[in-house]
Structures are given as C-alpha cells and as structure tokens.
Scaffold this motif. Structure first.
Motif, PDB file in Angstrom:
ATOM      1  N   LEU A 119       0.830  -1.200   0.000  1.00 45.49           N
ATOM      2  CA  LEU A 119       0.000   0.000   0.000  1.00 45.49           C
ATOM      3  C   LEU A 119       0.868   1.256   0.000  1.00 45.49           C
ATOM      4  CD1 LEU A 119      -2.852   1.175   0.127  1.00 45.49           C
ATOM      5  CD2 LEU A 119      -2.724   1.012   2.628  1.00 45.49           C
ATOM      6  N   ALA A 120       1.984   1.229   0.744  1.00 42.90           N
ATOM      7  CA  ALA A 120       2.897   2.374   0.786  1.00 42.90           C
ATOM      8  C   ALA A 120       3.493   2.627  -0.596  1.00 42.90           C
ATOM      9  CB  ALA A 120       4.009   2.127   1.802  1.00 42.90           C
ATOM     10  N   ARG A 121       3.829   1.579  -1.307  1.00 44.02           N
ATOM     11  CA  ARG A 121       4.365   1.751  -2.667  1.00 44.02           C
ATOM     12  C   ARG A 121       3.347   2.437  -3.573  1.00 44.02           C
ATOM     13  NH1 ARG A 121       6.416  -3.562  -5.225  1.00 44.02           N
ATOM     14  NH2 ARG A 121       4.416  -4.336  -4.440  1.00 44.02           N
ATOM     15  N   GLN A 122       2.106   2.031  -3.447  1.00 43.45           N
ATOM     16  CA  GLN A 122       1.055   2.657  -4.246  1.00 43.45           C
ATOM     17  C   GLN A 122       0.909   4.140  -3.889  1.00 43.45           C
ATOM     18  OE1 GLN A 122      -2.657   0.399  -4.179  1.00 43.45           O
ATOM     19  NE2 GLN A 122      -1.513  -1.488  -3.771  1.00 43.45           N
ATOM     20  N   ASN A 123       0.993   4.440  -2.607  1.00 46.14           N
ATOM     21  CA  ASN A 123       0.861   5.831  -2.171  1.00 46.14           C
ATOM     22  C   ASN A 123       2.008   6.697  -2.692  1.00 46.14           C
ATOM     23  OD1 ASN A 123      -1.506   5.288  -0.768  1.00 46.14           O
ATOM     24  ND2 ASN A 123      -0.441   4.870   1.158  1.00 46.14           N
ATOM     25  N   ILE A 124       3.216   6.143  -2.693  1.00 44.07           N
ATOM     26  CA  ILE A 124       4.373   6.900  -3.188  1.00 44.07           C
ATOM     27  C   ILE A 124       4.188   7.229  -4.664  1.00 44.07           C
ATOM     28  CG2 ILE A 124       6.853   6.797  -3.653  1.00 44.07           C
ATOM     29  CD1 ILE A 124       7.092   5.024  -1.135  1.00 44.07           C
ATOM     30  N   ARG A 125       3.671   6.277  -5.417  1.00 42.24           N
ATOM     31  CA  ARG A 125       3.473   6.495  -6.864  1.00 42.24           C
ATOM     32  C   ARG A 125       2.412   7.572  -7.128  1.00 42.24           C
ATOM     33  NH1 ARG A 125       3.673   0.561  -6.906  1.00 42.24           N
ATOM     34  NH2 ARG A 125       5.733  -0.096  -7.672  1.00 42.24           N
ATOM     35  N   ILE A 127       2.178  10.376  -5.375  1.00 36.42           N
ATOM     36  CA  ILE A 127       2.653  11.687  -4.925  1.00 36.42           C
ATOM     37  C   ILE A 127       2.632  12.725  -6.043  1.00 36.42           C
ATOM     38  CG2 ILE A 127       4.702  12.947  -4.115  1.00 36.42           C
ATOM     39  CD1 ILE A 127       5.315  10.602  -2.285  1.00 36.42           C
ATOM     40  N   PRO A 128       3.074  12.386  -7.277  1.00 39.74           N
ATOM     41  CA  PRO A 128       3.049  13.411  -8.343  1.00 39.74           C
ATOM     42  C   PRO A 128       1.650  13.958  -8.613  1.00 39.74           C
ATOM     43  CG  PRO A 128       4.458  11.588  -8.973  1.00 39.74           C
ATOM     44  CD  PRO A 128       3.734  11.155  -7.740  1.00 39.74           C
ATOM     45  N   ASP A 129       0.623  13.115  -8.454  1.00 40.94           N
ATOM     46  CA  ASP A 129      -0.751  13.552  -8.750  1.00 40.94           C
ATOM     47  C   ASP A 129      -1.435  14.197  -7.546  1.00 40.94           C
ATOM     48  OD1 ASP A 129      -0.533  12.557 -11.348  1.00 40.94           O
ATOM     49  OD2 ASP A 129      -1.192  10.556 -10.723  1.00 40.94           O
ATOM     50  N   LYS A 130      -1.308  13.597  -6.373  1.00 39.86           N
ATOM     51  CA  LYS A 130      -2.040  14.070  -5.206  1.00 39.86           C
ATOM     52  C   LYS A 130      -1.224  14.984  -4.295  1.00 39.86           C
ATOM     53  CE  LYS A 130      -5.276  10.190  -5.052  1.00 39.86           C
ATOM     54  NZ  LYS A 130      -5.936   9.166  -4.206  1.00 39.86           N
ATOM     55  N   GLY A 131       0.102  14.970  -4.475  1.00 37.83           N
ATOM     56  CA  GLY A 131       0.944  15.839  -3.670  1.00 37.83           C
ATOM     57  C   GLY A 131       1.438  15.179  -2.396  1.00 37.83           C
ATOM     58  N   LEU A 132       2.606  15.619  -1.926  1.00 34.87           N
ATOM     59  CA  LEU A 132       3.215  15.036  -0.732  1.00 34.87           C
ATOM     60  C   LEU A 132       2.395  15.332   0.519  1.00 34.87           C
ATOM     61  CD1 LEU A 132       5.628  13.519   0.472  1.00 34.87           C
ATOM     62  CD2 LEU A 132       6.813  15.719   0.686  1.00 34.87           C
ATOM     63  N   GLU A 133       1.741  16.495   0.568  1.00 34.46           N
ATOM     64  CA  GLU A 133       0.974  16.870   1.758  1.00 34.46           C
ATOM     65  C   GLU A 133      -0.150  15.877   2.016  1.00 34.46           C
ATOM     66  OE1 GLU A 133       1.604  18.761  -0.801  1.00 34.46           O
ATOM     67  OE2 GLU A 133       3.037  20.231  -0.016  1.00 34.46           O
ATOM     68  N   VAL A 134      -0.713  15.336   0.958  1.00 35.27           N
ATOM     69  CA  VAL A 134      -1.812  14.383   1.091  1.00 35.27           C
ATOM     70  C   VAL A 134      -1.300  12.992   1.424  1.00 35.27           C
ATOM     71  CG1 VAL A 134      -3.722  13.249  -0.121  1.00 35.27           C
ATOM     72  CG2 VAL A 134      -3.287  15.696  -0.478  1.00 35.27           C
ATOM     73  N   MET A 135      -0.195  12.584   0.790  1.00 41.39           N
ATOM     74  CA  MET A 135       0.270  11.212   0.913  1.00 41.39           C
ATOM     75  C   MET A 135       1.195  10.991   2.113  1.00 41.39           C
ATOM     76  SD  MET A 135      -1.509  10.357  -1.539  1.00 41.39           S
ATOM     77  CE  MET A 135      -1.237   8.612  -1.289  1.00 41.39           C
ATOM     78  N   ALA A 136       1.869  12.038   2.578  1.00 37.66           N
ATOM     79  CA  ALA A 136       2.838  11.873   3.674  1.00 37.66           C
ATOM     80  C   ALA A 136       2.221  11.263   4.929  1.00 37.66           C
ATOM     81  CB  ALA A 136       3.504  13.201   3.996  1.00 37.66           C
ATOM     82  N   PRO A 137       1.042  11.723   5.385  1.00 34.04           N
ATOM     83  CA  PRO A 137       0.454  11.092   6.583  1.00 34.04           C
ATOM     84  C   PRO A 137       0.185   9.603   6.403  1.00 34.04           C
ATOM     85  CG  PRO A 137      -0.601  13.191   6.120  1.00 34.04           C
ATOM     86  CD  PRO A 137       0.247  12.885   4.933  1.00 34.04           C
ATOM     87  N   LEU A 138      -0.183   9.200   5.183  1.00 33.83           N
ATOM     88  CA  LEU A 138      -0.434   7.784   4.918  1.00 33.83           C
ATOM     89  C   LEU A 138       0.859   6.980   4.984  1.00 33.83           C
ATOM     90  CD1 LEU A 138      -2.941   8.128   1.936  1.00 33.83           C
ATOM     91  CD2 LEU A 138      -3.470   7.743   4.350  1.00 33.83           C
ATOM     92  N   LEU A 139       1.943   7.567   4.480  1.00 35.84           N
ATOM     93  CA  LEU A 139       3.245   6.888   4.530  1.00 35.84           C
ATOM     94  C   LEU A 139       3.752   6.795   5.971  1.00 35.84           C
ATOM     95  CD1 LEU A 139       4.917   8.535   1.400  1.00 35.84           C
ATOM     96  CD2 LEU A 139       4.019   6.202   1.600  1.00 35.84           C
ATOM     97  N   ASP A 140       3.532   7.859   6.740  1.00 41.54           N
ATOM     98  CA  ASP A 140       3.929   7.834   8.153  1.00 41.54           C
ATOM     99  C   ASP A 140       3.151   6.752   8.901  1.00 41.54           C
ATOM    100  OD1 ASP A 140       5.676   9.904   7.728  1.00 41.54           O
ATOM    101  OD2 ASP A 140       4.301  11.460   8.462  1.00 41.54           O
ATOM    102  N   ARG A 141       1.877   6.636   8.582  1.00 36.01           N
ATOM    103  CA  ARG A 141       1.049   5.623   9.230  1.00 36.01           C
ATOM    104  C   ARG A 141       1.542   4.225   8.881  1.00 36.01           C
ATOM    105  NH1 ARG A 141      -1.038   3.645  13.494  1.00 36.01           N
ATOM    106  NH2 ARG A 141      -2.833   2.274  13.147  1.00 36.01           N
TER     107      ARG A 141
END
Length: 485
Positions: A393-399, A401-415
């Motif tokens: 799931l983290a790999r999918q979230n990283i991919r 980032i270009p579309d949704k932005g780091l601000e949106v995806m960073a909390p999910l990666l931290d989790r």
C-alpha cells in the motif's frame, strides 16, 4: 594523504581501535595519521606508535561555561567553534568515525571538506543523520545490547575500511613497566568496570576468589583497578580467608597493565579496558558478562578465552565461577562456558537458542548473502504477510505523490511506518527486517521531492523483495495446515 580517525568512546573502545589504526598505517605507510579521542581517555593511546598526531577533545573545557553560576552559552559555542575550525583547517582526505554516536556525526560533518572521503556516521546537508557506508548502516540497524549483531566491534572496524587484519596489527605495545615484585605465576583480576551494572560487587568477588582458592592455593590473584576502587579491593581481601591476594588497585598506570598482562597466566574480569588490552597481549581471559553488554561485540579476542554469562551480577554462582577459573587455568575448556572461536562469530555458544539462531541467520541473509532461514512459525509468517500488505500500500501511495501531492500522501506513509514498527514490537523475530528497512529509509539523502520519492520507492521495492521470500503461497498454506493439526 591525511587521515583522521575519531574514537570518542571510552578506554576499551580505544583499545579495540588499535588494530584498525595499525592496518590503516600498514595499507597507507606514507599517510599522516591523526587520532582523536576525548582528553579524559587519552592515556589509552600510550604505546600506539602508528599514530602521527594524537588529538584530544577537551570535553570538560567545552562544558565549563555551561556549569558556571552564570551560564555562558556564547563562550561554550566559541570554544567548540575554535576547536572545530582547527580540525577543519587540516583538510583531511579521509575521516573515519568509529564512535557510532549522534554527537560524533555532527563533528564529522563539521570538519568534512567537499573532497573528503567519510566513513562512519556523519550528517546530510539538511542536518539529518548520514550513514554513508554499508557497515555503518549494519551497525546502526543491528548492533548494540538490544540488537542482533554477532560480529565483534574490532571486525566491524576493519570491515568499514575494506581491509583484513594481519597478525602484526594485534602486537602488544612496547611500553615500560614494573614487575611489582610479583611471583612468576599469577592470575590477574580486574575488579571494576565502566559502570556498576557491568561489574561484580565486592562480596561476590570475595566468594568467587574463595571458591577458586578451594581448588588452587598455589596460584596468587593480583587485583588491579582504579584508585577510586581501593575500598572495593579492601572489602574483597577482608572476605577471603585463605589463598594469597596481592592488591595493586590504584597502584598502576594504565600502560603498566600491558606489562602485567604479558606476565599473567590469565585475566579474570568483567567488560572493561583490560579485557580489550588482553587482546593485544594475547592473554587468556575469563570474561564475566551480563545482559548490560553484548558479549558478541565486546568480548575478549585473545585465544583460549572464555565467557561466563549471567543476566545480572546477582545471578553469578560463585562456586561455579571459582571452579571455572581453576579449570581454565589448567588449560581445560569447560563445556558450560562460551568459548573463543575463529570466523565471523568470535564465540561458540554451548547451547544455542533456536530462536536466536534463526534471527542471526536472518541477519546474515539480509547483509551477508546468506540463505534466508526456513521457519514453521505461523506467527512469523503472519507478521511478514502484514508488513507485505502495508508495504504494498505504501508503494502505491508513493506512486501517487506526483498527482495528489506530498501533503496528502505523507500522513499515509507515516502511518504505514508506524504499523510496520508495531508489527516488529509484537513479533520481535521480524525486527531485523524492519530495522534494515528503517535504516535504509534514514540513509536517504536530501534532495528534491521527486528524488526523495524515487529513493523512498526503491527502499520499499527492496523490502517487498525481501518479504516475498516468506510469501510463497504453498509455504503459507503448509504453515497454516501444520498449525491446524
């Protein structure tokens, strides 16, 4: 070439650095070798001839303005800045940090020039910890009292350089010493340690020595230690009614311990500087080790050495240890003791715990191209499966980032990182994998958002390949079938 080696830890760590320093000078005979230690432990460099300049870090001098009635932070920073500037002005070609501490990483970074090669902990340009070499990354992830490392620190030091030791790297120093009028044969007992939790209390030492003398009245025991341990020595003497004890506590210079070790039949003691000095004189040792240290990393390196392992000082059985002292002195190898051996692991454990062996084999698979150990532990496989799921799931979230932005995806990666760490706490046997992953994440340098995202994704991809070893469908089904049966 100008090389600086930092060793800002205690006396024992400095002595464990000696063979690596000799190897550096042997491989680079024309280099100008500088060695930095804390002033408090500078005596541990006496007799180390390969060092061209011994530099001392005056920690007390830096802290002095901070402990005065009127706090002077500006003066403290000025003193430290002057010291750092002097080191930086040397323009070292290679800085080797053997200290493995966050504080030393700041110093290493501060004195590093644009063309300086760095080995060991340093800092990235954004101030975060930098771990440039693979061996330091291994240490960061797996070493320490709570870690899973079984490689001795001296062997890690030489591995960081990419060299191998030769016998001469372990030669004893040529230092002057007194004979103190000692008999021809004696045992040396170092009764102290750097911390109270690493040493035996006086009453326990007295019982151990009493039991030794029950087996051997002919061999005297020579006690050594620091001047502030004299009262401990007197208490030990008072508790031993037979046998001969020679009390030299507080009467020896540190370099004179080498002279005593050369003459001693054996050294008995806890984790301490003399135990590491004995590796340079090849004096047989009986090391008393507790859970407060990792004997795999800091045990005696002298041949025909042994380790008596107990969880705490109060767990030492005096009758056993006294008998073992006699047996080792007679050249015997008590089957109950951990024994010095050759190879990657410096010691042979008489009764290996299957879980600890599995964990060590897992570490070797991660770092040393070993085979991943087979397990029939369903809980382990379930933990791997959970991490695999979260990591995917983290790999999918990283991919995204270009579309949704780091601000949106960073909390999910931290989790995701929080869940992975939590799984390791619940199932410690997967901790080596998780610590490897966490360390690789920490090693990512500063860069653009795109670069950091790509490097992060590569770490997650590597983790997924490691986890996949235990994600074979047939294997999981077999584990589940065995569990049901």
């Amino acid at each position: 070439m100008k090389i600086l080696v930092l060793q800002l830890a205690r006396l024992g760590d400095i002595y464990m650095t000696w063979p690596a320093l000799r190897a550096i000078k042997r491989m680079h005979p024309n280099c100008e070798l500088h060695f930095l230690t804390r002033s408090k432990f500078g005596a541990a460099t006496e007799g180390l001839k390969v060092v061209d300049h011994h530099l001392q870090m005056p920690t007390k001098f830096f802290l002095e303005p901070l402990i005065q009635p009127t706090l002077d932070l500006e003066d403290a920073m000025k003193r430290l800045g002057t010291f750092v500037d002097a080191l930086k002005a040397e323009e070292y070609d290679w800085v080797i940090n053997y200290t493995f501490s966050p504080a030393s990483s700041y110093l290493t970074h501060a004195i590093t020039g644009p063309k300086t090669r760095v080995t060991g902990y340093t800092r990235h340009s954004d101030g975060f910890l930098g771990i440039p070499d693979e061996v330091s990354a291994y240490f960061y992830a797996q070493a320490g009292v709570t870690g899973y490392n079984r490689v001795h620190l001296t062997d890690l030091f030489i591995s960081m350089l990419g060299y191998d030791y030769v016998d001469s790297d372990w030669d004893p120093p040529q230092v002057d010493g007194r004979d103190f009028g000692l008999p021809e044969k004696f045992i040396l007992a170092h009764i102290g340690a750097s911390e109270a939790k690493k040493s035996l209390p006086p009453f326990k030492w007295a019982r151990v020595l009493k039991n030794f003398f029950d087996h051997n009245l002919e061999t005297p025991v020579v006690m050594i230690g620091a001047a502030n341990e004299r009262n401990l020595g007197e208490a030990i003497e008072a508790g031993v009614s037979r046998g001969r004890i020679i009390n030299l506590i507080g009467q020896t210079q540190l370099r004179e311990v080498f002279h005593l070790l050369k003459s001693a039949q054996m050294l008995v003691g806890c984790d301490s500087a003399p135990m590491h000095m004995a590796g340079l004189t090849n004096t047989p040792c009986l090391n008393i080790s507790f859970d407060s240290v990792n004997f795999w990393e800091t045990g005696p390196k002298a041949t025909h050495s042994f380790i008596y392992k107990a969880s705490f000082p109060e767990d030492v059985v005096s009758e056993e240890l006294g008998a073992y002292m006699h047996q080792v002195l007679q050249g015997k190898a008590p089957a109950e003791l951990i024994q010095r051996s050759s190879g990657l692991e410096s010691y042979q454990v008489p009764q290996e715990d299957p879980q600890e062996l599995f964990t060590w084999n897992l570490v070797q698979a991660l770092y040393l191209s070993g085979n991943f150990p087979v397990t029939d532990n369903l809980q382990f496989c379930q933990a791997i499966s959970k991490i695999y799921e979260v990591n995917d799931l983290a790999r999918q979230n990283i991919r995204q980032i270009p579309d949704k932005g780091l601000e949106v995806m960073a909390p999910l990666l931290d989790r995701a990182d929080e869940v992975i760490a939590a799984v390791a706490r619940v199932m410690p046997s997967v901790a080596p994998i998780v610590k490897w992953y966490q360390t690789e994440k920490a090693r990512i340098p500063a860069g653009s958002q795109e670069e950091v995202a790509q490097w992060t994704l590569e770490v997650h991809e590597k983790l997924q390949r490691i986890l996949s070893v235990y994600m074979l469908e047939d294997s999981i089904k077999a584990h589940e079938s065995n569990f049901k049966e």
